[in-house]
Design a protein around this motif. Sequence first.
Motif, short mmCIF file in Angstrom:
data_model
loop_
_atom_site.label_atom_id
_atom_site.label_comp_id
_atom_site.label_asym_id
_atom_site.label_seq_id
_atom_site.Cartn_x
_atom_site.Cartn_y
_atom_site.Cartn_z
N MET A 1 0.81 -1.19 0.00
CA MET A 1 0.00 0.00 0.00
C MET A 1 0.86 1.26 0.00
N ALA A 2 2.08 1.18 0.50
CA ALA A 2 2.91 2.36 0.64
C ALA A 2 3.24 3.00 -0.71
N ASP A 3 3.39 2.20 -1.75
CA ASP A 3 3.75 2.74 -3.06
C ASP A 3 2.52 3.06 -3.91
N GLU A 4 1.37 2.76 -3.42
CA GLU A 4 0.14 2.92 -4.18
C GLU A 4 -0.55 4.21 -3.78
N ARG A 5 -1.07 4.94 -4.74
CA ARG A 5 -1.81 6.17 -4.47
C ARG A 5 -3.30 5.86 -4.64
N MET A 6 -4.08 6.19 -3.63
CA MET A 6 -5.52 5.97 -3.67
C MET A 6 -6.20 7.25 -4.14
N GLU A 7 -7.39 7.12 -4.65
CA GLU A 7 -8.16 8.30 -5.00
C GLU A 7 -8.67 8.98 -3.72
N VAL A 8 -9.19 8.16 -2.78
CA VAL A 8 -9.73 8.70 -1.52
C VAL A 8 -9.29 7.83 -0.36
N ILE A 9 -8.88 8.46 0.73
CA ILE A 9 -8.68 7.76 2.00
C ILE A 9 -9.64 8.37 3.00
N VAL A 10 -10.43 7.51 3.63
CA VAL A 10 -11.34 7.93 4.70
C VAL A 10 -10.75 7.41 5.99
N VAL A 11 -10.59 8.28 6.97
CA VAL A 11 -10.04 7.90 8.27
C VAL A 11 -11.19 7.83 9.26
N GLY A 12 -11.52 6.63 9.71
CA GLY A 12 -12.57 6.44 10.70
C GLY A 12 -13.72 5.61 10.17
N GLY A 13 -14.03 4.52 10.89
CA GLY A 13 -15.07 3.59 10.47
C GLY A 13 -16.34 3.70 11.30
N GLY A 14 -16.77 4.91 11.59
CA GLY A 14 -18.05 5.14 12.25
C GLY A 14 -19.10 5.51 11.21
N VAL A 15 -20.23 6.02 11.67
CA VAL A 15 -21.33 6.34 10.77
C VAL A 15 -20.91 7.34 9.69
N ALA A 16 -20.21 8.40 10.06
CA ALA A 16 -19.82 9.42 9.09
C ALA A 16 -18.83 8.87 8.07
N GLY A 17 -17.78 8.21 8.54
CA GLY A 17 -16.78 7.68 7.63
C GLY A 17 -17.33 6.61 6.70
N LEU A 18 -18.14 5.72 7.24
CA LEU A 18 -18.73 4.66 6.42
C LEU A 18 -19.73 5.21 5.42
N SER A 19 -20.50 6.22 5.81
CA SER A 19 -21.43 6.86 4.87
C SER A 19 -20.66 7.50 3.72
N ALA A 20 -19.59 8.22 4.05
CA ALA A 20 -18.78 8.86 3.01
C ALA A 20 -18.15 7.82 2.10
N ALA A 21 -17.56 6.77 2.68
CA ALA A 21 -16.92 5.73 1.88
C ALA A 21 -17.92 5.05 0.95
N MET B 1 -15.56 5.92 -7.23
CA MET B 1 -14.24 6.33 -6.75
C MET B 1 -13.54 5.17 -6.06
N GLU B 2 -12.21 5.19 -6.12
CA GLU B 2 -11.39 4.20 -5.43
C GLU B 2 -11.21 4.68 -3.99
N VAL B 3 -11.79 3.93 -3.03
CA VAL B 3 -11.85 4.38 -1.64
C VAL B 3 -11.16 3.38 -0.72
N LEU B 4 -10.30 3.90 0.14
CA LEU B 4 -9.70 3.13 1.22
C LEU B 4 -10.19 3.73 2.52
N LEU B 5 -10.83 2.93 3.35
CA LEU B 5 -11.26 3.38 4.67
C LEU B 5 -10.32 2.74 5.70
N ILE B 6 -9.74 3.58 6.55
CA ILE B 6 -8.82 3.11 7.58
C ILE B 6 -9.51 3.25 8.94
N GLU B 7 -9.52 2.15 9.70
CA GLU B 7 -10.13 2.13 11.03
C GLU B 7 -9.09 1.64 12.03
N ARG B 8 -8.94 2.35 13.14
CA ARG B 8 -7.91 1.94 14.11
C ARG B 8 -8.36 0.77 14.97
#
Length: 163
Positions: A1-21, A29-36
């Motif tokens: 993933m380090a060498d790959e560029r995403m179109e969108v990164i969403v940080v947070g897997g709650g209601v807002a982040g998941l709705s956006a993703a 769109m190419e979307v990566l959602l990151i959840e801690r």
Amino acid sequence: MADERMEVIVVGGGVAGLSAACQMARAGMEVLLIERGSYCGAKNVTGGKLCADTLKKLFPEFEDEAPVERKIVHERVFKWSKNQVLDTSLNVRELQETKYEEAYSVLRAKLDQWMCEKAEEEGAMVVNNIAVTELLIENGKVCGVIAGDERMEADLVVLADGA
């Protein structure tokens, strides 16, 4: 993933982040959602009232599939002071004729997992157990995130990581 560029990164897997993703993946769109947390909803140990009109628009199957506990048909609000208690009651069913937004009681851990499944069905990629430590900024513009030693670049970063 380090060498790959995403179109969108969403940080947070709650209601807002998941709705956006979900919405952006649905738009192609190419979307990566990151959840801690170890899964979306892992950090949510509470529930509460969810006003569902917006989610019903995003998820047409919401009423049939979403893991809600129950529809809210009556509400009471209490206000305490040192010497008295004020009790206000609201019959939600009477407000339905005035287009009052329907609400449900939910357990966020269950709801977030369901929404995560929906976002993945739309094509979003969800990666858990990643804590974003800082934003990647170049020439005054946010162009990704840094998680530990890993740099993840994106054209757009959406921060939905809560307070």
